[in-house]
Write a protein that holds these residues in place. Structure first.
Motif, PDB file in Angstrom:
ATOM      1  N   GLN A 153       0.830  -1.200   0.000  1.00 16.83           N
ATOM      2  CA  GLN A 153       0.000   0.000   0.000  1.00 16.83           C
ATOM      3  C   GLN A 153       0.870   1.258   0.000  1.00 16.83           C
ATOM      4  O   GLN A 153       0.628   2.201  -0.770  1.00 16.83           O
ATOM      5  N   ALA A 154       1.909   1.268   0.833  1.00 14.98           N
ATOM      6  CA  ALA A 154       2.789   2.432   0.934  1.00 14.98           C
ATOM      7  C   ALA A 154       3.504   2.712  -0.378  1.00 14.98           C
ATOM      8  O   ALA A 154       3.621   3.871  -0.813  1.00 14.98           O
ATOM      9  N   ALA A 155       3.976   1.664  -1.036  1.00 11.57           N
ATOM     10  CA  ALA A 155       4.685   1.835  -2.307  1.00 11.57           C
ATOM     11  C   ALA A 155       3.765   2.419  -3.376  1.00 11.57           C
ATOM     12  O   ALA A 155       4.150   3.317  -4.131  1.00 11.57           O
ATOM     13  N   VAL A 160       1.534   7.394  -6.381  1.00 13.00           N
ATOM     14  CA  VAL A 160       0.361   8.191  -6.775  1.00 13.00           C
ATOM     15  C   VAL A 160       0.441   9.609  -6.222  1.00 13.00           C
ATOM     16  O   VAL A 160       0.165  10.590  -6.930  1.00 13.00           O
ATOM     17  N   LEU A 161       0.833   9.759  -4.952  1.00 14.66           N
ATOM     18  CA  LEU A 161       0.808  11.072  -4.305  1.00 14.66           C
ATOM     19  C   LEU A 161       1.851  12.028  -4.874  1.00 14.66           C
ATOM     20  O   LEU A 161       1.696  13.244  -4.771  1.00 14.66           O
ATOM     21  N   ALA A 162       2.880  11.499  -5.503  1.00 15.03           N
ATOM     22  CA  ALA A 162       3.888  12.359  -6.127  1.00 15.03           C
ATOM     23  C   ALA A 162       3.279  13.186  -7.267  1.00 15.03           C
ATOM     24  O   ALA A 162       3.806  14.241  -7.622  1.00 15.03           O
ATOM     25  N   LYS A 163       2.152  12.719  -7.797  1.00 17.54           N
ATOM     26  CA  LYS A 163       1.487  13.414  -8.907  1.00 17.54           C
ATOM     27  C   LYS A 163       0.195  14.096  -8.457  1.00 17.54           C
ATOM     28  O   LYS A 163      -0.582  14.561  -9.283  1.00 17.54           O
ATOM     29  N   THR A 164      -0.028  14.149  -7.144  1.00 15.46           N
ATOM     30  CA  THR A 164      -1.306  14.607  -6.605  1.00 15.46           C
ATOM     31  C   THR A 164      -1.215  16.030  -6.061  1.00 15.46           C
ATOM     32  O   THR A 164      -0.192  16.427  -5.496  1.00 15.46           O
ATOM     33  N   ASP A 165      -2.307  16.785  -6.228  1.00 13.05           N
ATOM     34  CA  ASP A 165      -2.362  18.162  -5.721  1.00 13.05           C
ATOM     35  C   ASP A 165      -3.033  18.252  -4.354  1.00 13.05           C
ATOM     36  O   ASP A 165      -2.609  19.024  -3.497  1.00 13.05           O
ATOM     37  N   ILE A 181      -1.454   6.370   7.306  1.00 15.30           N
ATOM     38  CA  ILE A 181      -1.422   5.861   5.936  1.00 15.30           C
ATOM     39  C   ILE A 181      -0.489   6.700   5.064  1.00 15.30           C
ATOM     40  O   ILE A 181       0.254   6.176   4.240  1.00 15.30           O
ATOM     41  N   VAL A 182      -0.537   8.009   5.237  1.00 20.37           N
ATOM     42  CA  VAL A 182       0.331   8.911   4.468  1.00 20.37           C
ATOM     43  C   VAL A 182       1.550   9.221   5.331  1.00 20.37           C
ATOM     44  O   VAL A 182       1.475   9.967   6.311  1.00 20.37           O
ATOM     45  N   THR A 183       2.677   8.628   4.979  1.00 19.07           N
ATOM     46  CA  THR A 183       3.901   8.760   5.772  1.00 19.07           C
ATOM     47  C   THR A 183       4.653  10.053   5.453  1.00 19.07           C
ATOM     48  O   THR A 183       4.377  10.724   4.441  1.00 19.07           O
ATOM     49  N   ALA A 184       5.633  10.364   6.291  1.00 19.06           N
ATOM     50  CA  ALA A 184       6.469  11.552   6.057  1.00 19.06           C
ATOM     51  C   ALA A 184       7.208  11.439   4.729  1.00 19.06           C
ATOM     52  O   ALA A 184       7.407  12.435   4.017  1.00 19.06           O
ATOM     53  N   VAL A 207      -2.133  11.100   8.644  1.00 18.07           N
ATOM     54  CA  VAL A 207      -0.991  11.713   7.971  1.00 18.07           C
ATOM     55  C   VAL A 207       0.106  12.029   8.979  1.00 18.07           C
ATOM     56  O   VAL A 207      -0.156  12.650  10.026  1.00 18.07           O
ATOM     57  N   ALA A 208       1.317  11.620   8.685  1.00 18.31           N
ATOM     58  CA  ALA A 208       2.463  11.938   9.546  1.00 18.31           C
ATOM     59  C   ALA A 208       2.633  13.449   9.630  1.00 18.31           C
ATOM     60  O   ALA A 208       2.656  14.138   8.612  1.00 18.31           O
ATOM     61  N   GLY A 209       2.714  13.967  10.848  1.00 20.66           N
ATOM     62  CA  GLY A 209       2.914  15.401  11.025  1.00 20.66           C
ATOM     63  C   GLY A 209       1.649  16.202  11.180  1.00 20.66           C
ATOM     64  O   GLY A 209       1.705  17.411  11.468  1.00 20.66           O
ATOM     65  N   ALA A 210       0.477  15.581  11.011  1.00 20.18           N
ATOM     66  CA  ALA A 210      -0.782  16.309  11.170  1.00 20.18           C
ATOM     67  C   ALA A 210      -0.995  16.668  12.636  1.00 20.18           C
ATOM     68  O   ALA A 210      -0.718  15.865  13.534  1.00 20.18           O
TER      69      ALA A 210
END
Length: 294
Positions: A153-155, A160-165, A181-184, A207-210
């Motif tokens: 899931q992380a991979a 995907v998130l690298a292309k996400t706004d 789920i969304v790591t640093a 989300v990490a850091g939230a």
């Protein structure tokens, strides 16, 4: 006396014990069973609907661009790419709202069964290849997944998130802290100016850091927002829906001949929401053995 409310039973066991000691009958609306007869009383669904809608609008306010593709004489503006993590009630409403605003929407969930729901709203379902994956409980909620699945899931999400706004996370597991789920590392790979709304911030965050009630800006220029009581920003509708949920629940237990409240503990709706009665904690998840009949 009877207390019928959002009681946060998993985190406020001290209150449950105090209500029992006071002889109060108490009912936690969070524990409403996911059955058709109880849909009109389902507070989590009614409030989550509004949270998902509002999160998309808040993200639009924080984002430095527009959602839809726009073709103008000065050039073409590309559409925003939105990812929804968790396709429950809040997630599905977020998908629908972002799609209506013209964004390209994708969604991820550990429950393969929600794929068709995501697609029916115009979203693309992000699939993690795992034959053994079934992240749904008997009650329709998400459950904790294996370490092997989490690695896959992380991979996938990092790619995907690298292309996400814009990312909106909604993933919760009843009685547990929200899963991260969304790591640093994923956040570090996102584009400057991207916006993340973590609707699970009140339960520790996806989300990490939230941070609850704060907006955090990372070193690479990503905004991470942890809204606190987001439905209060649409208070008129939130109140009306909550009031109707309560009314439907109370109506179920009114003795029409006597005009009094009579809670039937053999009714599944009553049995699964009742925390205390007759001076005792009666819900098995919180120290009770069984709900007394009557």
């Amino acid at each position: 006396a009877a207390i019928i409310a959002l009681l946060d039973p998993y985190d406020r066991k001290d209150i449950i014990e105090k209500m029992a000691a006071a002889g109060v009958s108490s009912f936690a609306m969070e524990l409403m069973p996911r059955i058709s007869r109880a849909q009109s009383m389902d507070v989590l669904s009614s409030q989550s609907n509004l949270a998902g809608y509002r999160a998309v609008l808040d993200a639009a306010h924080e984002f430095g661009r527009i959602y839809p593709m726009m073709m103008t004489a000065a050039g073409t503006l590309p559409p925003a790419r939105v990812v929804i993590v968790g396709a429950g009630v809040a997630g599905l409403q977020a998908i629908a709202t972002a799609k209506r605003l013209g964004a390209v929407v994708s969604a991820f969930d550990v429950r393969p069964a929600v794929k068709e729901q995501v697609q029916s709203l115009g979203g693309t379902f992000i699939e993690v290849e795992d034959d053994a994956a079934d992240g749904e409980t008997a009650g329709g909620y998400a459950k904790e997944m294996s370490d092997e699945y989490k690695a896959k899931q992380a991979a996938k999400l990092k790619e995907v998130l690298a292309k996400t706004d814009i990312v909106i996370t909604t993933a919760l597991i009843p009685g547990r802290p929200a899963p991260e789920i969304v790591t640093a590392d994923m956040v570090a790979g996102m584009k400057p100016g991207s916006v993340i709304i973590d609707l699970a911030a009140e339960r520790g965050g996806n989300v990490a850091g939230a941070k609850l009630g704060e907006t955090v800006v990372t070193d690479n220029g990503v905004k991470i927002i942890g809204p606190e009581n987001i439905t209060s920003s649409v208070a008129t509708d939130a109140t009306a829906m909550y009031a109707k949920n309560l009314l439907n629940f109370i109506t179920l237990s009114v003795d029409k001949e006597k005009g009094t409240l009579a809670f039937n503990a053999e009714d599944q709706i009553i049995a699964e929401t009742m925390l205390t009665r007759d001076g005792k904690v009666v819900h098995p998840k919180f120290g009770g053995e069984e709900v007394a009949n009557g």
